[in-house]
Motif scaffolding. Structure first.
Motif, PDB file in Angstrom:
ATOM      1  N   LEU A 108       0.857  -1.186   0.000  1.00 21.27           N
ATOM      2  CA  LEU A 108       0.000   0.000   0.000  1.00 21.27           C
ATOM      3  C   LEU A 108       0.898   1.242   0.000  1.00 21.27           C
ATOM      4  O   LEU A 108       1.779   1.360   0.842  1.00 21.27           O
ATOM      5  CB  LEU A 108      -0.895  -0.004   1.237  1.00 21.27           C
ATOM      6  N   ASN A 109       0.668   2.151  -0.965  1.00 26.49           N
ATOM      7  CA  ASN A 109       1.529   3.333  -1.060  1.00 26.49           C
ATOM      8  C   ASN A 109       1.161   4.441  -0.084  1.00 26.49           C
ATOM      9  O   ASN A 109       2.033   5.098   0.468  1.00 26.49           O
ATOM     10  CB  ASN A 109       1.487   3.920  -2.474  1.00 26.49           C
ATOM     11  N   LEU A 110      -0.138   4.650   0.091  1.00 21.79           N
ATOM     12  CA  LEU A 110      -0.558   5.837   0.826  1.00 21.79           C
ATOM     13  C   LEU A 110      -1.722   5.523   1.753  1.00 21.79           C
ATOM     14  O   LEU A 110      -2.731   4.959   1.321  1.00 21.79           O
ATOM     15  CB  LEU A 110      -0.958   6.919  -0.188  1.00 21.79           C
ATOM     16  N   LEU A 111      -1.554   5.876   3.024  1.00 17.62           N
ATOM     17  CA  LEU A 111      -2.622   5.737   4.015  1.00 17.62           C
ATOM     18  C   LEU A 111      -3.014   7.133   4.481  1.00 17.62           C
ATOM     19  O   LEU A 111      -2.180   7.872   5.014  1.00 17.62           O
ATOM     20  CB  LEU A 111      -2.131   4.896   5.205  1.00 17.62           C
ATOM     21  N   GLY A 119      14.064   4.595  -5.830  1.00 15.11           N
ATOM     22  CA  GLY A 119      14.438   5.805  -5.084  1.00 15.11           C
ATOM     23  C   GLY A 119      14.470   5.543  -3.596  1.00 15.11           C
ATOM     24  O   GLY A 119      13.872   4.594  -3.112  1.00 15.11           O
ATOM     25  N   SER A 120      15.186   6.394  -2.864  1.00 20.08           N
ATOM     26  CA  SER A 120      15.364   6.146  -1.435  1.00 20.08           C
ATOM     27  C   SER A 120      14.491   7.039  -0.563  1.00 20.08           C
ATOM     28  O   SER A 120      14.170   6.689   0.554  1.00 20.08           O
ATOM     29  CB  SER A 120      16.835   6.340  -1.060  1.00 20.08           C
ATOM     30  N   ALA A 121      14.088   8.202  -1.083  1.00 20.98           N
ATOM     31  CA  ALA A 121      13.323   9.142  -0.254  1.00 20.98           C
ATOM     32  C   ALA A 121      11.884   8.672  -0.091  1.00 20.98           C
ATOM     33  O   ALA A 121      11.285   8.131  -1.016  1.00 20.98           O
ATOM     34  CB  ALA A 121      13.343  10.521  -0.890  1.00 20.98           C
ATOM     35  N   LEU A 122      11.352   8.855   1.117  1.00 22.29           N
ATOM     36  CA  LEU A 122       9.936   8.554   1.330  1.00 22.29           C
ATOM     37  C   LEU A 122       9.099   9.652   0.678  1.00 22.29           C
ATOM     38  O   LEU A 122       9.453  10.822   0.752  1.00 22.29           O
ATOM     39  CB  LEU A 122       9.619   8.491   2.824  1.00 22.29           C
ATOM     40  N   SER A 123       8.015   9.259   0.057  1.00 17.32           N
ATOM     41  CA  SER A 123       7.105  10.244  -0.529  1.00 17.32           C
ATOM     42  C   SER A 123       5.719   9.631  -0.593  1.00 17.32           C
ATOM     43  O   SER A 123       5.553   8.440  -0.394  1.00 17.32           O
ATOM     44  CB  SER A 123       7.566  10.626  -1.930  1.00 17.32           C
ATOM     45  N   CYS A 124       4.727  10.446  -0.923  1.00 20.81           N
ATOM     46  CA  CYS A 124       3.354   9.958  -1.019  1.00 20.81           C
ATOM     47  C   CYS A 124       3.192   8.964  -2.161  1.00 20.81           C
ATOM     48  O   CYS A 124       2.272   8.169  -2.170  1.00 20.81           O
ATOM     49  CB  CYS A 124       2.389  11.126  -1.193  1.00 20.81           C
ATOM     50  N   SER A 125       4.089   9.017  -3.145  1.00 23.97           N
ATOM     51  CA  SER A 125       4.019   8.082  -4.267  1.00 23.97           C
ATOM     52  C   SER A 125       4.686   6.753  -3.926  1.00 23.97           C
ATOM     53  O   SER A 125       4.437   5.744  -4.568  1.00 23.97           O
ATOM     54  CB  SER A 125       4.684   8.693  -5.501  1.00 23.97           C
ATOM     55  N   LYS A 126       5.550   6.771  -2.910  1.00 20.24           N
ATOM     56  CA  LYS A 126       6.290   5.575  -2.528  1.00 20.24           C
ATOM     57  C   LYS A 126       5.579   4.877  -1.372  1.00 20.24           C
ATOM     58  O   LYS A 126       4.972   3.826  -1.542  1.00 20.24           O
ATOM     59  CB  LYS A 126       7.716   5.992  -2.138  1.00 20.24           C
ATOM     60  N   ALA A 127       5.633   5.482  -0.199  1.00 18.86           N
ATOM     61  CA  ALA A 127       4.907   4.964   0.968  1.00 18.86           C
ATOM     62  C   ALA A 127       4.836   6.068   2.007  1.00 18.86           C
ATOM     63  O   ALA A 127       5.858   6.649   2.357  1.00 18.86           O
ATOM     64  CB  ALA A 127       5.601   3.735   1.547  1.00 18.86           C
ATOM     65  N   ALA A 128       3.633   6.360   2.469  1.00 17.75           N
ATOM     66  CA  ALA A 128       3.477   7.428   3.459  1.00 17.75           C
ATOM     67  C   ALA A 128       2.173   7.277   4.219  1.00 17.75           C
ATOM     68  O   ALA A 128       1.219   6.678   3.728  1.00 17.75           O
ATOM     69  CB  ALA A 128       3.527   8.799   2.764  1.00 17.75           C
ATOM     70  N   ILE A 129       2.184   7.825   5.432  1.00 12.88           N
ATOM     71  CA  ILE A 129       0.959   7.946   6.222  1.00 12.88           C
ATOM     72  C   ILE A 129       0.686   9.439   6.378  1.00 12.88           C
ATOM     73  O   ILE A 129       1.580  10.199   6.761  1.00 12.88           O
ATOM     74  CB  ILE A 129       1.120   7.327   7.634  1.00 12.88           C
ATOM     75  N   ILE A 130      -0.524   9.849   6.046  1.00 17.01           N
ATOM     76  CA  ILE A 130      -0.919  11.242   6.237  1.00 17.01           C
ATOM     77  C   ILE A 130      -2.007  11.276   7.304  1.00 17.01           C
ATOM     78  O   ILE A 130      -3.042  10.623   7.159  1.00 17.01           O
ATOM     79  CB  ILE A 130      -1.440  11.862   4.931  1.00 17.01           C
ATOM     80  N   ASN A 131      -1.754  12.013   8.385  1.00 20.01           N
ATOM     81  CA  ASN A 131      -2.760  12.182   9.438  1.00 20.01           C
ATOM     82  C   ASN A 131      -3.411  13.550   9.272  1.00 20.01           C
ATOM     83  O   ASN A 131      -2.729  14.567   9.341  1.00 20.01           O
ATOM     84  CB  ASN A 131      -2.113  12.066  10.825  1.00 20.01           C
ATOM     85  N   ILE A 132      -4.713  13.551   9.041  1.00 17.63           N
ATOM     86  CA  ILE A 132      -5.424  14.800   8.820  1.00 17.63           C
ATOM     87  C   ILE A 132      -5.743  15.455  10.164  1.00 17.63           C
ATOM     88  O   ILE A 132      -6.403  14.871  11.011  1.00 17.63           O
ATOM     89  CB  ILE A 132      -6.734  14.562   8.036  1.00 17.63           C
TER      90      ILE A 132
END
Length: 184
Positions: free
Chosen positions: A92-95, A146-159
């Motif tokens: 899963l890329n983006l939560l 790529g090595s950097a974390l990003s929303c396209s790679k894998a990230a959790i966004i807390n609203i």
């Protein structure tokens, strides 16, 4: 505009049956190159309050509605298993932890029960959901270049919300909503 630059294969949005969550889902589905999977979670996927989601799902085969109550560990685990099954080995890329509740309490009327319920949903919920989906996020990061974390790679966004700001007492005269403010 920034939505257009997002390249994401799979995304999960909690509290997706209305408001901001539903807005995220609509925008993701309308992208020129939409995600392969959009998982939209809510407490009652069959219910009247999820009608907008059901209508969207009938038009978009990449939209999967998943039952999830962020205050219920068993529900969270079941949702993670369902998503894992659908993803079939990819991560899963983006939560997007968006689910939240508020009650119109003032400083005078705030109660222990309400505060615990709101904290459980708005503060503890995103942590438990993040933990449950972490293996799938790690899997996505592992396979993504790529090595950097990003929303396209894998990230959790807390609203969060402006009502949770410590710097600005946004709308205090209008609504005190004490426990909601603390939880955000």
């Amino acid at each position: 505009s920034s939505m257009a630059e997002l390249q994401v294969c799979s995304v999960l949005v909690t509290g997706a049956n209305r408001g901001i969550g539903l807005g995220f889902v609509r925008n993701l589905l309308a992208m020129p190159d939409p995600p392969k999977w959009v998982f939209a979670t809510c407490r009652d996927p069959e219910g009247q309050r999820a009608q907008d989601l059901q209508n969207l799902a009938s038009k978009h085969p990449n939209l999967v509605i998943v039952q999830l109550d962020v205050t219920d560990p068993a529900s969270i685990q079941a949702a993670a298993a369902r998503v894992e099954e659908k993803l079939g080995g990819s991560g899963l890329n983006l939560l997007i932890n968006n689910a939240g509740i508020g009650k119109l309490n003032t400083l005078d009327t705030e109660t222990l029960e309400d505060m615990i319920q709101i904290y459980t949903t708005n503060t503890v919920g995103p942590l438990l959901v993040g933990q449950a989906f972490l293996p799938l996020l790690k899997k996505a990061a592992q396979w993504s270049p790529g090595s950097a974390l990003s929303c396209s790679k894998a990230a959790i966004i807390n609203i969060s919300s402006s009502a949770g700001s410590i710097a600005s007492l946004f709308g205090w005269e209008l609504m005190q909503v004490v426990s909601y403010r603390c939880s955000k």
